[in-house]
Design a protein around this motif. Sequence first.
Motif, PDB file in Angstrom:
ATOM      1  N   HIS A 204       0.817  -1.216   0.000  1.00 15.02           N
ATOM      2  CA  HIS A 204       0.000   0.000   0.000  1.00 15.02           C
ATOM      3  C   HIS A 204       0.852   1.268   0.000  1.00 15.02           C
ATOM      4  CE1 HIS A 204      -3.303  -2.714   0.669  1.00 15.02           C
ATOM      5  NE2 HIS A 204      -2.801  -3.115   1.814  1.00 15.02           N
ATOM      6  N   SER A 241     -12.131   1.817  -0.377  1.00 13.04           N
ATOM      7  CA  SER A 241     -11.972   2.806   0.688  1.00 13.04           C
ATOM      8  C   SER A 241     -13.176   3.739   0.758  1.00 13.04           C
ATOM      9  CB  SER A 241     -10.689   3.598   0.456  1.00 13.04           C
ATOM     10  OG  SER A 241     -10.540   4.618   1.422  1.00 13.04           O
ATOM     11  N   ARG A 244     -16.125   1.833   2.238  1.00 12.14           N
ATOM     12  CA  ARG A 244     -16.024   1.677   3.688  1.00 12.14           C
ATOM     13  C   ARG A 244     -16.258   2.998   4.408  1.00 12.14           C
ATOM     14  NH1 ARG A 244     -10.566  -2.083   3.750  1.00 12.14           N
ATOM     15  NH2 ARG A 244     -11.576  -4.037   3.123  1.00 12.14           N
ATOM     16  N   SER A 245     -15.780   4.095   3.797  1.00 14.19           N
ATOM     17  CA  SER A 245     -16.012   5.405   4.405  1.00 14.19           C
ATOM     18  C   SER A 245     -17.500   5.725   4.458  1.00 14.19           C
ATOM     19  CB  SER A 245     -15.268   6.485   3.610  1.00 14.19           C
ATOM     20  OG  SER A 245     -13.872   6.286   3.675  1.00 14.19           O
ATOM     21  N   ASP A 250     -14.275   2.918   7.907  1.00  7.94           N
ATOM     22  CA  ASP A 250     -12.934   3.502   7.875  1.00  7.94           C
ATOM     23  C   ASP A 250     -12.791   4.682   8.828  1.00  7.94           C
ATOM     24  OD1 ASP A 250     -11.656   1.820   6.209  1.00  7.94           O
ATOM     25  OD2 ASP A 250     -11.761   3.073   4.417  1.00  7.94           O
ATOM     26  N   ARG A 253      -9.335   6.055  10.351  1.00 12.24           N
ATOM     27  CA  ARG A 253      -8.192   5.654   9.526  1.00 12.24           C
ATOM     28  C   ARG A 253      -7.763   6.813   8.628  1.00 12.24           C
ATOM     29  NH1 ARG A 253      -9.622  -0.475   7.383  1.00 12.24           N
ATOM     30  NH2 ARG A 253      -9.907  -1.444   9.442  1.00 12.24           N
ATOM     31  N   ASP A 255      -6.855   9.033   5.442  1.00 10.30           N
ATOM     32  CA  ASP A 255      -7.406   9.069   4.090  1.00 10.30           C
ATOM     33  C   ASP A 255      -6.293   8.780   3.086  1.00 10.30           C
ATOM     34  OD1 ASP A 255      -8.914   9.450   1.859  1.00 10.30           O
ATOM     35  OD2 ASP A 255      -9.070  11.635   2.057  1.00 10.30           O
ATOM     36  N   ARG A 256      -6.484   7.759   2.246  1.00  9.12           N
ATOM     37  CA  ARG A 256      -5.470   7.376   1.259  1.00  9.12           C
ATOM     38  C   ARG A 256      -5.825   7.851  -0.144  1.00  9.12           C
ATOM     39  NH1 ARG A 256      -4.679   1.130   1.425  1.00  9.12           N
ATOM     40  NH2 ARG A 256      -6.960   1.195   1.398  1.00  9.12           N
ATOM     41  N   THR A 257      -6.801   8.722  -0.264  1.00 12.24           N
ATOM     42  CA  THR A 257      -7.248   9.155  -1.585  1.00 12.24           C
ATOM     43  C   THR A 257      -6.106   9.803  -2.368  1.00 12.24           C
ATOM     44  OG1 THR A 257      -9.497   9.478  -0.769  1.00 12.24           O
ATOM     45  CG2 THR A 257      -8.903  10.555  -2.844  1.00 12.24           C
TER      46      THR A 257
END
Length: 421
Positions: A204, A241, A244-245, A250, A253, A255-257
């Motif tokens: 990731h 993601s 789940r948000s 999420d 957690r 933010d991986r955007t």
Amino acid sequence: MPPIQTEPARTPPPRSDRTHRRRRTPATAAAGPLPRGLRAAASRAWPALLAYAAVRCLGVAAVALRADGDDPSLGTMLAGAYDAVFYTHIAEYGYAAPMTGSCTVQGPLCKYAFFPLYPALIRGGSTLLPLPAAQVAWGVAVVAALLAAWGVYAVVERVADRRTAVVATVLWGIAPHAMVESMAYTEPVFTALCAWSLYAALGHRWVTAGVLASLAGLTRPSGSAVVAAVVLAALWALFTSRRRSASGEDRGRPDRTGPLLTAVAVAPLGWFAWFGWVGHRAGDWRGYFEVQERWGSTFDGGSFTLHRVADVFLKLPLNLNTAVGAATVVAAVVTFAVCMQQRQPVVLLVYAGMLLLIAVGGAGYFHSKARFLLPAFPLLVPAARALAAARPATMHALLGTAVGLSTAYGVYLMLVWPHSP
């Protein structure tokens, strides 16, 4: 060949502790800083790298011992033959300079069939080192081959276990046409970039995966395989993601955007940039494809490959390289089905499947099909799993036999086969 495992014997912990460790280690590796992860990977990978170096040195030594006065020198065979001539010429004189005697059929744009990253590395090395470009090209390839072997080990260890990873690394070093891993060709550089890009994606680390995929796209036309794998994996991670948000799973957690969108945007840049530049130079957006057609390389969906494989059974006489190429193609198709059945991570399946599609679907250069499949190292995982699960005596006997056959075939490719490996 070095022993597969060198860990000292110790009293095993209770089952609950072992289970806890197995569950904790991948998560820790995925979340930890990249330099720390690389140091840990290096400390665990040395048996695999030592075994890989041993089998490759054996292959080169066998060629040196079998060569006679009528054969080219070992240095010429490793660093100054076939495609290596084009890469060193590009590094020294650029793409626009004419190449007398080597581009008479393909036309003035013939060198644009060769992607620019490897020549750039050669040119950079030649600037820093007082060595001829051919020697620098070979040195870059050798270093890249070790990095690629390390990357193969790291990826397979992540999806399987350490023993399987060591075996897979050795198998990559003795695969058909593995002799190319010791030559001034792009396969070592390309495989290194792809393996570490996939490793980053599995952990990731999306920005790293995208940058390495972009560099792979500047190395070979089949860079589209790792580009597709990273882009699709990042888009799927972004989709899950967001889902789940929306459901609140999420919450809390990070933010991986941003990293995911960066990977999607960066990964294709190198591949598209080169195609666009060649199109610009040719005055036609299809410029790169026209250059490849002049080289006799097109895409027909697999008809050419199917007919050549059929010829192995229907026509005689048959040369060894054609038989090995046909066997490699068939084995790759079967192994890919096994990889799917074993549910390898999707990013690896997309990568291997794209490489397989490019190799099988391409028309022309059947004698190089096995070489085109060298970077598809995830296809080695099923065989590596089976060997790792066997008794040590059985595993070493089978690997030893395979090393001997690979060494002999490498000698054939270098000293008997009259064309590019």
